[in-house]
Enzyme design. Structure first.
Site, short mmCIF file in Angstrom:
data_model
loop_
_atom_site.label_atom_id
_atom_site.label_comp_id
_atom_site.label_asym_id
_atom_site.label_seq_id
_atom_site.Cartn_x
_atom_site.Cartn_y
_atom_site.Cartn_z
N GLU A 13 0.86 -1.19 0.00
CA GLU A 13 0.00 0.00 0.00
C GLU A 13 0.88 1.23 0.00
OE1 GLU A 13 -3.10 0.23 3.15
OE2 GLU A 13 -2.81 2.39 3.04
N HIS A 15 2.01 4.74 -1.68
CA HIS A 15 1.30 5.75 -2.44
C HIS A 15 2.18 6.73 -3.18
CE1 HIS A 15 -2.32 4.37 -0.47
NE2 HIS A 15 -1.84 4.63 0.71
N HIS A 160 -9.35 1.13 0.37
CA HIS A 160 -8.49 2.04 1.14
C HIS A 160 -9.35 3.12 1.82
CE1 HIS A 160 -5.55 5.32 1.78
NE2 HIS A 160 -4.66 4.35 1.88
N ASP A 282 2.60 1.85 3.89
CA ASP A 282 1.79 3.06 3.74
C ASP A 282 2.68 4.28 3.50
OD1 ASP A 282 -0.60 4.36 3.38
OD2 ASP A 282 -1.32 4.11 5.43
#
Ligand code: GRE
Ligand code: ZN
Length: 319
Positions: A13, A15, A160, A282
């Site tokens: 995950e 970004h 998400h 993250d």
């Protein structure tokens, strides 16, 4: 440093921001220069920080809310262009990146088509959807064409968090936001919103309609593994067709994004089984080293750490 004694590490995950999608975004986190610099980078800095922490491959996804707060006419071409650009970034560094598509969910049929294009033409491994689409939950039947296509393509959908509905912000969080803005996001608001979305997915009957549909939740399942027994027990007092816990454990995979808690992980291992748990950081909302250091020192067998590090991801995403 990629130590040869350590297993291959995939982070799920992770970004970035596409300049066109993020145009006009304003979030407290996006205004922090160190975070913004990393959201904008799909090259040297990101790779250096992956190497330093021992992350071999990042599965890239747009930051929240991606294309979920755009109208249909805007979202369809913007998502297409963003996915094309993401494909170029993945191609530029072979073996280091994979990608989840952003989808123009305001037009569900177009979103299903874009998912198919991203998987079959761009080589993406699934898609990520961020919270509500202009006030509509993703379990609404209008979005089922996307679920149907994900099942047909045999790719997972990553649900998400995004900032909660304005009415929820007003009633639940407003009083404390000035002093504690993260209450709305990673501290609690994201968790409640996304856990609610997960529960609603099960209640909607989507998994009876699409029995091979696979969903990923971040942040150690948004606290749902901890509450599975109680949810299951309470719902069965009514007339739930399939026990909640069985459906959740069959259709959901969870990642460690932004939640490096050993006690919480142990609860997840006991409820979900180690095969359903995937490493994630993250980035850049969370930095890599605390994640990989935690991963290496987990009180689990080498085999189980290897599954969480990348074995489960390789199977789920066919990387
Ligand atoms: C995320 O997208 O994962 C995120 C935000 C804002 C704060 C924390 C966070 O968008 O993890
Ligand atoms: Zn995230």
């Amino acid at each position: 440093m990629a130590n040869t004694a350590n297993p291959f590490v995939i982070a799920l995950e992770e970004h970035y921001w596409d300049a066109e999608v993020a145009q006009g975004y304003d979030s407290p986190e996006g205004r922090v220069p160190a975070i913004r610099q990393r959201l904008d980078d799909l090259g040297a800095l990101r790779l250096k920080e992956m190497d330093e922490a021992g992350i071999d491959l990042q599965v890239l996804s747009h930051g929240a809310p991606a294309t979920q707060r755009m109208d249909a006419a805007t979202a369809v071409p913007v998502a297409r262009r963003a996915n094309d650009r993401l494909r170029e970034a993945v191609k530029a560094h072979p073996g280091r990146f994979a990608a989840f598509a952003c989808l123009p969910t305001a037009d569900p049929k177009a979103a299903a088509d874009e998912l198919e294009r991203a998987v079959t033409r761009l080589g993406f491994v699934g898609a990520m959807v961020h919270g509500m689409t202009n006030g509509a939950w993703f379990d609404d039947k209008r979005f089922w064409p996307v679920l149907e296509r994900a099942q047909a393509l045999d790719v997972p959908l990553y649900l998400h968090p995004a900032v909660p509905h304005p009415a929820v912000v007003e009633v639940y969080y407003k009083d404390y936001l000035k002093e504690f803005p993260a209450l709305l996001t990673a501290a609690w608001g994201f968790t409640v919103e996304t856990a609610t979305q997960g529960i609603r997915m099960v209640l909607s009957g989507a998994f009876e309609a699409y029995p091979r549909l696979r969903i990923i939740l971040g942040h150690l399942g948004e606290s749902l593994p901890f509450s599975l027994w109680r949810i299951d027990m309470a719902l069965q007092r009514g007339r739930s067709p399939t026990p909640f816990r069985d459906t959740f454990r069959e259709h959901f995979w969870i990642t460690t994004s932004g939640n490096f808690s050993t006690p919480a992980l142990m609860c997840c291992v006991m409820e979900m089984g180690v095969d359903r748990i995937l490493f994630s950081v993250d980035y850049p909302f969370v930095m890599n080293p605390p994640g990989t250091e935690w991963l290496r020192d987990l009180p689990l067998s080498r085999e189980d750490v290897a599954k969480i590090s990348s074995g489960n991801a390789k199977r789920l995403l066919r990387i």
